[in-house]
Each structure stands twice: as structure tokens, then as C-alpha cells.
Design an enzyme around this catalytic site. Structure first.
Site, PDB file in Angstrom:
ATOM      1  N   HIS A  47       0.839  -1.205   0.000  1.00 25.10           N
ATOM      2  CA  HIS A  47       0.000   0.000   0.000  1.00 25.10           C
ATOM      3  C   HIS A  47       0.869   1.248   0.000  1.00 25.10           C
ATOM      4  O   HIS A  47       1.942   1.262   0.592  1.00 25.10           O
ATOM      5  CB  HIS A  47      -0.922  -0.004   1.215  1.00 25.10           C
ATOM      6  CG  HIS A  47      -2.080  -0.966   1.060  1.00 25.10           C
ATOM      7  ND1 HIS A  47      -1.923  -2.338   1.191  1.00 25.10           N
ATOM      8  CD2 HIS A  47      -3.382  -0.764   0.754  1.00 25.10           C
ATOM      9  CE1 HIS A  47      -3.090  -2.937   1.001  1.00 25.10           C
ATOM     10  NE2 HIS A  47      -3.995  -1.996   0.730  1.00 25.10           N
ATOM     11  N   PRO A  48       0.396   2.301  -0.645  1.00 27.34           N
ATOM     12  CA  PRO A  48       1.163   3.550  -0.688  1.00 27.34           C
ATOM     13  C   PRO A  48       0.979   4.323   0.622  1.00 27.34           C
ATOM     14  O   PRO A  48       0.029   4.083   1.363  1.00 27.34           O
ATOM     15  CB  PRO A  48       0.510   4.308  -1.841  1.00 27.34           C
ATOM     16  CG  PRO A  48      -0.918   3.859  -1.811  1.00 27.34           C
ATOM     17  CD  PRO A  48      -0.896   2.414  -1.360  1.00 27.34           C
ATOM     18  N   SER A  70      -6.577   3.846  -5.369  1.00 31.49           N
ATOM     19  CA  SER A  70      -5.983   4.632  -4.283  1.00 31.49           C
ATOM     20  C   SER A  70      -6.173   6.114  -4.517  1.00 31.49           C
ATOM     21  O   SER A  70      -6.450   6.880  -3.596  1.00 31.49           O
ATOM     22  CB  SER A  70      -4.489   4.302  -4.143  1.00 31.49           C
ATOM     23  OG  SER A  70      -4.329   3.063  -3.473  1.00 31.49           O
ATOM     24  N   GLU A  94      -9.678   7.044  -3.712  1.00 34.16           N
ATOM     25  CA  GLU A  94      -9.901   6.966  -2.273  1.00 34.16           C
ATOM     26  C   GLU A  94      -9.270   8.146  -1.536  1.00 34.16           C
ATOM     27  O   GLU A  94      -9.894   8.779  -0.704  1.00 34.16           O
ATOM     28  CB  GLU A  94      -9.372   5.625  -1.749  1.00 34.16           C
ATOM     29  CG  GLU A  94     -10.268   4.453  -2.179  1.00 34.16           C
ATOM     30  CD  GLU A  94      -9.577   3.096  -2.207  1.00 34.16           C
ATOM     31  OE1 GLU A  94     -10.205   2.123  -2.651  1.00 34.16           O
ATOM     32  OE2 GLU A  94      -8.408   3.013  -1.789  1.00 34.16           O
ATOM     33  N   GLN A  95      -8.008   8.432  -1.871  1.00 28.22           N
ATOM     34  CA  GLN A  95      -7.336   9.517  -1.148  1.00 28.22           C
ATOM     35  C   GLN A  95      -8.009  10.862  -1.424  1.00 28.22           C
ATOM     36  O   GLN A  95      -8.045  11.741  -0.564  1.00 28.22           O
ATOM     37  CB  GLN A  95      -5.843   9.545  -1.485  1.00 28.22           C
ATOM     38  CG  GLN A  95      -5.139   8.244  -1.062  1.00 28.22           C
ATOM     39  CD  GLN A  95      -3.673   8.436  -0.681  1.00 28.22           C
ATOM     40  OE1 GLN A  95      -3.199   9.561  -0.508  1.00 28.22           O
ATOM     41  NE2 GLN A  95      -2.961   7.328  -0.529  1.00 28.22           N
ATOM     42  N   PHE A 114       1.183   3.298   6.868  1.00 29.73           N
ATOM     43  CA  PHE A 114      -0.054   3.460   7.638  1.00 29.73           C
ATOM     44  C   PHE A 114      -1.238   3.249   6.701  1.00 29.73           C
ATOM     45  O   PHE A 114      -1.388   3.961   5.708  1.00 29.73           O
ATOM     46  CB  PHE A 114      -0.101   4.868   8.244  1.00 29.73           C
ATOM     47  CG  PHE A 114      -1.372   5.186   8.950  1.00 29.73           C
ATOM     48  CD1 PHE A 114      -1.661   4.645  10.206  1.00 29.73           C
ATOM     49  CD2 PHE A 114      -2.320   6.031   8.372  1.00 29.73           C
ATOM     50  CE1 PHE A 114      -2.832   4.953  10.862  1.00 29.73           C
ATOM     51  CE2 PHE A 114      -3.499   6.340   9.022  1.00 29.73           C
ATOM     52  CZ  PHE A 114      -3.758   5.799  10.269  1.00 29.73           C
ATOM     53  N   VAL A 118      -9.780   5.203   3.824  1.00 37.11           N
ATOM     54  CA  VAL A 118      -9.955   6.652   3.810  1.00 37.11           C
ATOM     55  C   VAL A 118     -11.405   7.064   3.613  1.00 37.11           C
ATOM     56  O   VAL A 118     -11.863   8.061   4.165  1.00 37.11           O
ATOM     57  CB  VAL A 118      -9.047   7.258   2.721  1.00 37.11           C
ATOM     58  CG1 VAL A 118      -9.372   8.709   2.493  1.00 37.11           C
ATOM     59  CG2 VAL A 118      -7.595   7.089   3.116  1.00 37.11           C
TER      60      VAL A 118
END
Lengths: 299, 299, 299, 299
Positions: free
Chosen positions: C74-75, C91, C94-95, C126, C130
Site C-alpha cells: 500500500h502507498p 488509491s 480513495e485519497q 499506515f 480513507v
């Protein structure tokens, strides 16, 4: 149902001789003028509370037999003696406060049965500060305390005797302070349709008995502040019991020309609640429109 | 108290012959199959509402004497004929809905007196759509309408006949639409002590009569959504009357282990309200903690 | 911010070959098509939930190193890769849902500091779902989870990965059931001055950030039922955050010709609340008169 | 911002000579000691209200030119004279109460424009009892009164002069009565989760300006009665304005160990309201659980 004679001031009580002192306080504990006598030497008392604490200490630090004699000097609740009038004036007034002098034959039989069961188990009369309870609450306490062991029940009986004594003392002596023996029940009607206190709302205040009997205690009307001119109950404990307030808001809004349905959605608003702390302040208001209301226990 | 036979579909009704049509609808207007006959030619009807409007139009555009004959064909309310069973089945079912078939002698006498006064003034029977009213409301309407003049009262009687016809038609014909003849009464209990619907609250639903009589209509319990599985009333008009909902919140909070007094401040919460629009949706919820609650008319 | 492609039906998914299956589900777990591959043999799936449970089981029963590799794939949140666009499309979407793609320099620095501290302690990125959090909530979780030990944190990371996977799966596959990944936020305005739903009340719906920033999410108006035509939030988790609803009741009552003061006692009614369960139904109504209102969390 | 000197008692005022009388009351009407002089002969005054009515009568029954001279003796609001300090001490204190001495350049320009427009239309200064209004309310009154005709506006100006005079007189003379020039704003927090007043709730009291500016007026905390030790506003008119109370109930319930969500559904409860009657009693309480609250205008 108040003590007949005018109260004596604490100041004067601190000045009178032993005879006068015992005359004034001899009946605070049932058939036990010795309690008053035993605190005479401790005068002067700065407050009624100090006097009360001295008297209860005299009992608490007394011998076990003395305590038991004090307990046994009390009459049965709604017993034969009470029925025949053979009890002290204080006891008479107290028992009448919960209407124990107006029992039905069935209720009398229930008390008779409980008294006998209690005497058989504990060999003493059942003592409860009657002014702090409605009739149903007395019966509930009776059943509940029958489950106690001897030691617990002796302690409970002394606690009730102190409640009784505090109320009797409060009626007999006026001092700079007041014993915390009085509750207070008040209400308020806020018309949140027009944002102001509701004036002229007729209120009925009732006691609800477990058997379903409803007994009217008071009829009153709200004043321009949305309150009643006098509290619903004040200057006495609020007997532990279930109550209902009935607010005639339908008539009020009709008079106020608020647009209401026919018949109005809300005619009589009943608020039913129980009191569990006789010495507390219960404020039970409603905030009402023709279509909604809320209530809460305030203080 | 529903119409016994299964309803006919509007589709089928549009297909049957005149005889079948009148057999299906002849009793929608009391002793007046001519109303059904007069709209037969207007078939097909796209909706039940279109059919209903055609039938009422046939009455409204009829001659005054025809209208009066229709009015006079109705039986007295709680009258001798009703008492002896000499009225149509529809009328029987309707009168029993407001318990007019179970009147006390005093109530029967009151109806007798009002029927006579009404006939003396208007020379026709008093007609009211009984399913839309509780007994008290019928008596109030009776007294009120006795003050009307002849023209107003004739119009009022026709309006009531249309209410009756709409309910009868709704029971007889199933179409793509539904006549707006049904109300709905629902409730909800929100526990705002713990911020979720209150499950398992016992509810009693009662009708309050003016004389103080309280009649239990239903006992039920809230489900996990805080609602009752079925509405308190649905699929019929809500009779204009005074009702009371009694919520056993004391038991609920005791089970939920919420900290409550002994006895609990709120044991039974009674919400008393009147219905004035029999075809409306009344939602009467409570939002409750052990120490407060609010209610409102929702929809 | 929805998944671009139309979802595949579960039925079809049960029919396609391995390649098609992995094409459809390969991105449900970040950079881990092996999860999809490993459940291919278990077809057919009766429900989306069964499919989801099979995929999570494949992860949970996998080796510790496999799990850790999944985690490490995961980033960083709001990290350099995200800033430069070097992350998967999922991602990215989501972000952006928590506006992590529009951070101020200070916020970016805070995330940078927390990412570094987290990597230093746990040697992994982490991970948090999100879409279930507002920006403040993410930062609070970040600080809080930095206190965890390694084992707890590895478990927490997997739990978040499952939340992410459930949302991705829900967008990709349409079945007879729906995963419980969506919350719902609704409101209602009841005018208890006139006893009916309030129509035409302008509402602003805002997110309140800890720094005091207020961000308008939606402007809407109540319909004849007193509701909004669409829920304020539906078809997605409600991000854990603080919100405010602002109801323009002053204008409403002025239009309704209710008697109000000048200026009206209530102009804008603000209701501020936080959401803590992103998948729950929050109903936040007001019951209002020109002089009072109440609100509660309903469902 | 109170009058500096200690007030004179009405008794003494009834005894002093003409010079002392005018020294005490000469500034009650701006630049018009003749009003005090003209009522000297009417001594003694039984109440402050009688004195006030005598003074206003002297103005009302005076010649039109005298009235206009009185009006014209008033300075412009937020005008050049005020800015340069060239106005009476009373006027200074009054203008600062609505923060007219701290205007932005834009606001100063707005007042300048309105003053000019008003003078052009009415040939007199715009007079308003500044202590009864917030800045926004003054601007609204300004715009509104610009629409009046000459006669109405002259009457309005005199009414405002009487409001000003009443406040000045109230600060100068202490009598057996008190002029009704003071409002009162109070609050209360009732915790209906546990059925008692909420102690220790932090409260912020703010003024909301139309431009969106929020100005903190007071920080306080509830005492054991759920009230603030002192009213939020007392001993002065409540300026007509929009206010907000912010109650930190989230922290309160966390301290009380009430079961709350994380984050709590209710953190800060904002209650926004406007005051329209500066001399009234506004009681704005909340009745609150972790999941609900209600408020109303009480008194």
C-alpha cells in the site's frame, strides 16, 4: 395535618428549665422523653440540626435494650390501637397523612396480616415514617423489609424513627436553620407556540394508586408566569407515590385562538410520574404547542 | 368488520353485463341500485376514483326529490330498526363499528331523543358515516347538526352518504388505484438515553370516552426498530375520537439497566390525543429517557 | 467518486474464466491479484458476501509474510507517491475522497511527519480506509495507532484493508445481496407550530474541521414531506467527522405567516453532530416552532 | 460602561435646591438642562417613574420647535464629532456600547452615507438608543427609518430620546422603584440522561454579526444548579442582535462517564437566537442527553 401548638424558638428552648425543655421535646421520640432529658445538659444548641444530632446520638449510643424498648414503644401501623384511637396524637396525625385511618376492610386485613407476619419474624412493630410515603409505597416497603434479617431491620427501624423525630422536631422548634425534611413539587407551562408562559391553564393534580384508583389532590390554574401561585406540594415531605398532572391545554389554545383541529389533537395532557426522594425538589414542567409537548424532571 | 365477499377487479367490472354490474355495485348507495345502473353506460372506468366520481355525479346532478328519497332510504342510527336487525347488512356492519349495537339503555334513549328531534326538524333520518367517528363524536355531530338550516343539512347528509359509498366501493372493487378512505395511526419509541430505538416496550392503545370510560383496543410491543410490527390502525378510517397510548417505559429501562430511581420517575407514559381527520396519517412517537420525554404529531 | 466501469453481475462472474475473474477482481486487494486467483476454484458464489468472506479468508489464513507483503504494497497516505500520481487509480480516488489530494503545506508536513514516525516504529505504511473518515479523523487515528504494539497494529492494518476491499468489491460486483458498506444520513423538519411537515426550508449541510474550517457539502430544501428528496449521504460510508446542518427556519415561518419577533428568535438553527459509525443510518431531524426546537439521533 | 458618579437617592433629590437638581439631571436629555428645570417645581416625586414621566411630559407638551431643537442637539452616530471625541461623555459611553467607536473604514463609510442621506431627507440627525441595539440592528433600523415620512420619523426620534433618557436617569437616581430599562439573559443545562442539572458545562456566549463575524462575549461554566453564577446579561438592555451559546456537552458527558460514541454524537451544542425585546427576560436553556437535546425561549 400540622402540629397544633406554635413552635418554640431555639433561643427560648436554650433558656427554659429542664421541665420546660422536656415538655417541649418529650414527644419527639414516641413514648421516650428520656431522649430529650439526656441532651438537656448539652445546651445551648446553636442550630436545630445540632439539637437533632444530639438527640439521635443519644439513641445511637444507647444500649441495645434501650433501642429495642424505643422501637417497641411504637404502635402498629393501621393496627387495632390506631383504629380505636389509643395512640399518641402525633401518631394519629401521621397515620392519617397516608389515609391509613380510612382503609377499606381489605386493606385493613392486608395490614393486619403484614403486621402479624412482621411481629412473628422480628418481635417488634413495623415502623415507617408514614409522612414520607403513599399507601402503596408503605405496603411495598412492608413486603420488602419482611425479607431483611434482624440486624438490618433493627437498623432500618431506627432510621425510620429518626425520620419521624426530625419531622416532629421541625414542627416544634424554630431556629436559625431548618432541618432538611421538606420536599417541593412545582410545575410550569410554557406555550412554545407563542413563545411565552401559558396563563390560565387548568391543572388537576392526582395521586394514582396501584389498584387503579385515582385521587384528586388539587385543582389549580397557571398564573401569568405559567406557574401555580403556590407549589403543588411544599413544607412537607412529598410522599413516595405515583402522581399525575393533567393540563387542560386544549381549552387554553382555544381561548388563545391558536389554530387547532376539532377536536383538538391535545385536549388534556396527562403527565404521570413517581416521586422517590421525599425531601427533593421536583419540577415537572411542560413545553407545549397544539401539536407537541415535552416534559422532564427539573429541580 | 369488512365486507364479506372478495372484491371484484375493476377490469372484470368493466367487462360484466348490466346485471353483473348492478349486482356488484347496487348496494354502494343504500337502497339505491339506480345509481349503479345510471353509470353502467359510462364504462369502462380507468380507475376506481373515476367510477366513484361518476356515481356521486349521478346523485349530485339528480333531481332534488331523488336526492331526498336517497336520504330517506337510510335507517335511523341506533334506531328501532337497527335494534331489531331490520337494516341492510352494510348498515349493520357500519353501526357496529362505533359500537352502536351495544349501547346502554341511557345511550339508546339519547339517540332516540336526538333521532326524534332531528326528524321533527328536518323530516329525514340523521345520516353520518359511522366508520369515521367514535360514539362521542357521533353524538357531538348530532347535537351540532341539529343547529343547521335545511339546505345546509341536506348538503351535509349527501356528503356523509358519499363517505359511506366510498368505503363500500373500496371494499367491493379492486383497481389500479385506491380511494383515499383510509387513515393510518403509528407510533415509535426512541430511547434517547442510549441513542437507539427502544425494543420491547409494552404499549396499550385505548379509546377514551367522554364519560371517562377507557376501552382497550390493542396491546402490543415495540420491535427492534422501536415500532410496532403493524400500524395501530390502518386499512380503515381512524374514527374521530380521543385515544391514549400507554408506554411501559419504566419496565423497559429497568431491563436495559439504565440507572433509574425506585420507584422509577417514569413508569407508564400516557399520551392522550384526538384524531380529527380520519383519512390522515397520524404518527405519534415518544422520545424518552428515564427522566424526560417528548411527543408530537408526525405524519 | 465512484468506480468508473459498470459492475459485473455475480452471475456472470460465476461463469467467466480465470482470466476474466482475475480481471474483474484483481484490484480489490491493492497490488494483490493472488487473492482473487486463490478463490477462483471456490466458485460459484451464492452472494457477494460469500465471495467477500472467501477473499478475506484467503488473506487471514495466509502466511504472516504474505500478509505483511500485502500491507507493504500500500502507498503512504498523502505521501510523495500520491502527490506525484504514482499510485493505483483506486488509491487515487480513495485519497481524494478525504481531500488528501488538496492538503495545505502544513497538513502535508503533518502527514509526512506521521508517516515517517509510523514507518520507523512499524516498518510498514499506515493503512486506513480513507472513505470512512474525514481528514481530522484520519489524523486522530494516526496519532492513536502510533501508540499500538506491533501485533495489534498488524491486525488493525488488515482490518482496514478489508474495509477497503469491501468497498472496492461492492463497486465491482452486483449480486442479489449488498455488502454492508454504506451508511445513510437523512433529516426531517417537523413544524410543530402548525402540526405538519415543514416544506421549503432551506438547508445547508457542512463539514466542520477541527481547525475551525467550515466546508459546504450540500445546499438543499425540504419537500412537502419535510424531507429532502435524496438523503444527505447515501450509497457510501459516512466519513467519521463533525457535521453541521443549518436550517433556515426564520424564513420558513415568515413565509408561513407565523407570528414571529423582529428579528425572529430563531433565524438559522444549527445542529452540529459527529458521525462515529460510517455504515449506520443517522436520522437527524428537528421539531421546531418559532420559539423552540428539539433534535435527536434517530435511525 | 456605567455612569461614573454614584447615583443620588430620590429622597435627596427631592430635598436639594434648583441648582443641585439641575446638576443631577441636566444631562438626562442631551444638551437640554431645561427639561430638568421645568420639572423642578413638581417636586417631590414619589417614584423614579413619576419623575421620568414628568420629564417626558415636559418634552411632549413642548412646542414643535423646542422638540426639534432637542432632536438637533444630538450628535451623528459614528459621525465625525464622535470620531474626534467632540461629544458629551454620555454619548461617548453609549456609542462605544455598540462598538461604534471601533468601526472599520467600510463601516464608517456606510454610517457616513446613511447619516448624509438621513440628514438630506429629514434635516436632523439620526437618533437611536444605541444601548438597545447591536451594530447590525442599528444599520437595519437606519435603512428602515429612511423610508418613514417626516411626522413618523420625528415621533420615532422622540421615542428613542426617551429610551436614552430613561437609561441615563436610571443610572443617576436611586429610588424605591426601578425603571423598566433592563433585560436579562440566562441559561440552564439540564442533563436528562441522569435527571439532574449538569454541572461544569463550559459555555461560550457569542454575538454573531451579519457579515459572519463571531465575537466572543463571555466564557463561563455551569454551577451545581446547571446555571451560570451570574446571568449572561443583566442590569442593562440586551442589545437587539443575533447571539450564539455554545455548550461543551461532549466533554461534560465524557467526564460523567455516560456511554458516548467516539467521537461523541454531540460535542459542542450551538444554540443561535436573536433578541428583539431588549428589556425582556430571555431564558434559553438546553435539556440534553448524549443523543438529543431541546431548547426553547423561556422567561
Amino acid at each position: 395535618m400540622e402540629h397544633a401548638a406554635a413552635p418554640i424558638s431555639l433561643e427560648e428552648l436554650n433558656r427554659v428549665d429542664r421541665e420546660g425543655f422536656v415538655a417541649a421535646l418529650g414527644e419527639v421520640f414516641e413514648h421516650a422523653p428520656w431522649v430529650a432529658e439526656s441532651v438537656f445538659a448539652a445546651r445551648p444548641f446553636a442550630t436545630v440540626d445540632a439539637l437533632f444530632r444530639a438527640m439521635t446520638a443519644a439513641v445511637l449510643y444507647g444500649a441495645a435494650e434501650t433501642q429495642m424498648a424505643l422501637i417497641k414503644a411504637h404502635p402498629d401501623l393501621a393496627g387495632k390501637a390506631a383504629r380505636e384511637g389509643a395512640i399518641t396524637d402525633d401518631s394519629k396525625r401521621e397515620q392519617s397523612s397516608a389515609r391509613l385511618d380510612r382503609l377499606s376492610e381489605e386493606e385493613f386485613a392486608a395490614f393486619h396480616r403484614l403486621n402479624n407476619a412482621y411481629r412473628a419474624k422480628f418481635d417488634m412493630p413495623f415502623i415507617i415514617c408514614v409522612r414520607r410515603h403513599g399507601k402503596d409505597s408503605i405496603l411495598r416497603q412492608f413486603e420488602k423489609r419482611l425479607q431483611n434479617d434482624n440486624a438490618t431491620e433493627r437498623e432500618t427501624a431506627l432510621g425510620e424513627i429518626f425520620h419521624i423525630a426530625a419531622l416532629r422536631l421541625d414542627q416544634r422548634v424554630a431556629g436559625p436553620d431548618r432541618l432538611k425534611v421538606h420536599g417541593r413539587l412545582s410545575t410550569h407551562v410554557l406555550d412554545s407556540h407563542s413563545g411565552r408562559p401559558a396563563q390560565g391553564v387548568a391543572i388537576e393534580f392526582l395521586e394514582i394508586e396501584a389498584a387503579g384508583t385515582v385521587r384528586l389532590l388539587l385543582r389549580t390554574t397557571t398564573n401569568p408566569d405559567g406557574r401555580t401561585d403556590k407549589p403543588l406540594i411544599a413544607g412537607q415531605p412529598i410522599p413516595t407515590a405515583e402522581y399525575e398532572l393533567r393540563f387542560a391545554v386544549g381549552n387554553y389554545f382555544a381561548r388563545e385562538k391558536a389554530p387547532v383541529a376539532d377536536p383538538p389533537f391535545l385536549g388534556i395532557v396527562p403527565i404521570r410520574f413517581a416521586v422517590a426522594e421525599p425531601e427533593a425538589h421536583y419540577h415537572v414542567p411542560i413545553i407545549v404547542t397544539p401539536w407537541s409537548y415535552s416534559t422532564y424532571r427539573g429541580s
